[in-house]
Design a protein around this motif. Structure first.
Motif, PDB file in Angstrom:
ATOM      1  N   CYS A 196       7.491  -3.044  -1.977  1.00 16.40           N
ATOM      2  CA  CYS A 196       7.466  -3.927  -0.802  1.00 16.40           C
ATOM      3  C   CYS A 196       6.875  -3.170   0.391  1.00 16.40           C
ATOM      4  CB  CYS A 196       8.869  -4.433  -0.491  1.00 16.40           C
ATOM      5  SG  CYS A 196       8.948  -5.588   0.892  1.00 16.40           S
ATOM      6  N   VAL A 197       7.236  -1.903   0.534  1.00 15.42           N
ATOM      7  CA  VAL A 197       6.703  -1.079   1.622  1.00 15.42           C
ATOM      8  C   VAL A 197       5.183  -0.972   1.487  1.00 15.42           C
ATOM      9  CG1 VAL A 197       6.818   1.150   2.796  1.00 15.42           C
ATOM     10  CG2 VAL A 197       8.858   0.242   1.668  1.00 15.42           C
ATOM     11  N   GLU A 198       4.717  -0.743   0.274  1.00 12.06           N
ATOM     12  CA  GLU A 198       3.274  -0.624   0.037  1.00 12.06           C
ATOM     13  C   GLU A 198       2.538  -1.898   0.404  1.00 12.06           C
ATOM     14  OE1 GLU A 198       2.779   0.589  -4.030  1.00 12.06           O
ATOM     15  OE2 GLU A 198       4.010   2.382  -3.721  1.00 12.06           O
ATOM     16  N   ARG A 199       3.098  -3.029   0.028  1.00 10.23           N
ATOM     17  CA  ARG A 199       2.456  -4.313   0.345  1.00 10.23           C
ATOM     18  C   ARG A 199       2.391  -4.540   1.854  1.00 10.23           C
ATOM     19  NH1 ARG A 199       2.810  -7.737  -4.321  1.00 10.23           N
ATOM     20  NH2 ARG A 199       2.290  -6.319  -6.023  1.00 10.23           N
ATOM     21  N   LEU A 200       3.484  -4.258   2.533  1.00  7.89           N
ATOM     22  CA  LEU A 200       3.516  -4.448   3.987  1.00  7.89           C
ATOM     23  C   LEU A 200       2.528  -3.502   4.666  1.00  7.89           C
ATOM     24  CD1 LEU A 200       7.372  -4.816   4.364  1.00  7.89           C
ATOM     25  CD2 LEU A 200       5.696  -6.634   4.762  1.00  7.89           C
ATOM     26  N   TRP A 201       2.539  -2.240   4.263  1.00 10.01           N
ATOM     27  CA  TRP A 201       1.632  -1.251   4.847  1.00 10.01           C
ATOM     28  C   TRP A 201       0.176  -1.636   4.588  1.00 10.01           C
ATOM     29  CZ3 TRP A 201       2.119   2.624   8.187  1.00 10.01           C
ATOM     30  CH2 TRP A 201       1.043   3.501   8.334  1.00 10.01           C
ATOM     31  N   GLY A 202      -0.084  -2.162   3.405  1.00  8.81           N
ATOM     32  CA  GLY A 202      -1.440  -2.503   3.011  1.00  8.81           C
ATOM     33  C   GLY A 202      -2.095  -3.591   3.850  1.00  8.81           C
ATOM     34  N   VAL A 203      -1.296  -4.446   4.492  1.00  6.66           N
ATOM     35  CA  VAL A 203      -1.869  -5.516   5.319  1.00  6.66           C
ATOM     36  C   VAL A 203      -1.692  -5.277   6.807  1.00  6.66           C
ATOM     37  CG1 VAL A 203      -1.600  -7.248   3.503  1.00  6.66           C
ATOM     38  CG2 VAL A 203       0.168  -7.027   5.265  1.00  6.66           C
ATOM     39  N   LEU A 204      -0.902  -4.290   7.199  1.00  2.00           N
ATOM     40  CA  LEU A 204      -0.574  -4.092   8.616  1.00  2.00           C
ATOM     41  C   LEU A 204      -1.807  -3.856   9.473  1.00  2.00           C
ATOM     42  CD1 LEU A 204       1.646  -3.859  10.792  1.00  2.00           C
ATOM     43  CD2 LEU A 204       1.758  -1.414  10.245  1.00  2.00           C
ATOM     44  N   GLY A 205      -2.680  -2.972   9.056  1.00  2.00           N
ATOM     45  CA  GLY A 205      -3.870  -2.674   9.856  1.00  2.00           C
ATOM     46  C   GLY A 205      -3.491  -2.333  11.291  1.00  2.00           C
ATOM     47  N   GLU A 206      -4.121  -2.974  12.250  1.00  2.00           N
ATOM     48  CA  GLU A 206      -3.832  -2.748  13.669  1.00  2.00           C
ATOM     49  C   GLU A 206      -2.854  -3.770  14.240  1.00  2.00           C
ATOM     50  OE1 GLU A 206      -4.898  -0.044  15.364  1.00  2.00           O
ATOM     51  OE2 GLU A 206      -5.683   0.567  13.415  1.00  2.00           O
ATOM     52  N   ALA A 207      -2.330  -4.658  13.398  1.00  2.00           N
ATOM     53  CA  ALA A 207      -1.424  -5.716  13.859  1.00  2.00           C
ATOM     54  C   ALA A 207      -0.091  -5.140  14.335  1.00  2.00           C
ATOM     55  CB  ALA A 207      -1.185  -6.717  12.728  1.00  2.00           C
TER      56      ALA A 207
END
Length: 188
Positions: free
Chosen positions: A108-119
């Motif tokens: 779950c951490v990987e998925r969240l980190w993978g889309v965070l970008g500059e948001a």
């Protein structure tokens, strides 16, 4: 993968009304407290962890992690726990996870980190609905959350909408979002 710039707050500060007012994080499930399942899943992935709790703080502290209490009295909901987590957060990102999802996976951490970008934030989606209590939030959102709370806001999903956020697709693992809300669910 380990994300050293990510700290985690495990939300265990509620009243547990649907659990007969028992402290959900400390309720036994498969031989361990619910919070221990979450700790085991995320501890290898993040730099630091704290537990948000408003009662039984000594029991939570015995798990070996800092315990942070809500700064807003009266159990106002999970946003107060997120605010306490952001106050404590020693890193640039804060992973928010509830204590009652024993099936949570470290991915779950990987998925969240993978889309965070500059948001400002990334929020998990289970394929049917958004899971706003499974989120990665930048520490810089603290002032925004303080303002939201000061103006009477209490719903996590409404606060998320005030941010620049991204959705993390977790539809291939919807079971990790099943939360244990009642005594009956402990035996299913």
């Amino acid at each position: 993968m380990i994300y050293p710039s990510v700290s985690a707050i495990i939300l265990a500060g509620g009243q547990g009304a649907r659990m007969g007012c028992r402290d959900k994080g400390l309720v036994e499930f498969d031989g361990r407290p619910l919070v221990a399942h979450v700790l085991a899943a995320i501890a290898p992935r993040v730099g630091r962890i704290a537990i948000n709790a408003n009662r039984n703080t000594d029991a939570y502290a015995r798990l070996g992690y800092p315990v942070v209490e809500d700064r807003i009295a009266g159990y106002p909901g999970p946003l107060a726990g997120i605010a306490a987590g952001l106050d404590w957060c020693p890193t640039t990102e804060l992973l928010v996870i509830p204590c009652d999802t024993p099936g949570i996976g470290g991915y779950c951490v990987e998925r969240l980190w993978g889309v965070l970008g500059e948001a400002d934030a990334a929020v998990a989606h289970d394929g049917r609905r958004l899971q706003p209590l499974h989120a990665l939030v930048r520490e810089r959102c603290r002032e925004n959350l303080d303002h939201f709370l000061e103006t009477g806001g209490r719903r996590v999903d409404q606060w998320i909408q005030t941010l620049d956020w991204r959705q993390a697709d977790c539809s291939d693992h919807p079971g990790m979002f099943i939360n244990i809300n009642s005594p009956d669910m402990l035996h299913d």
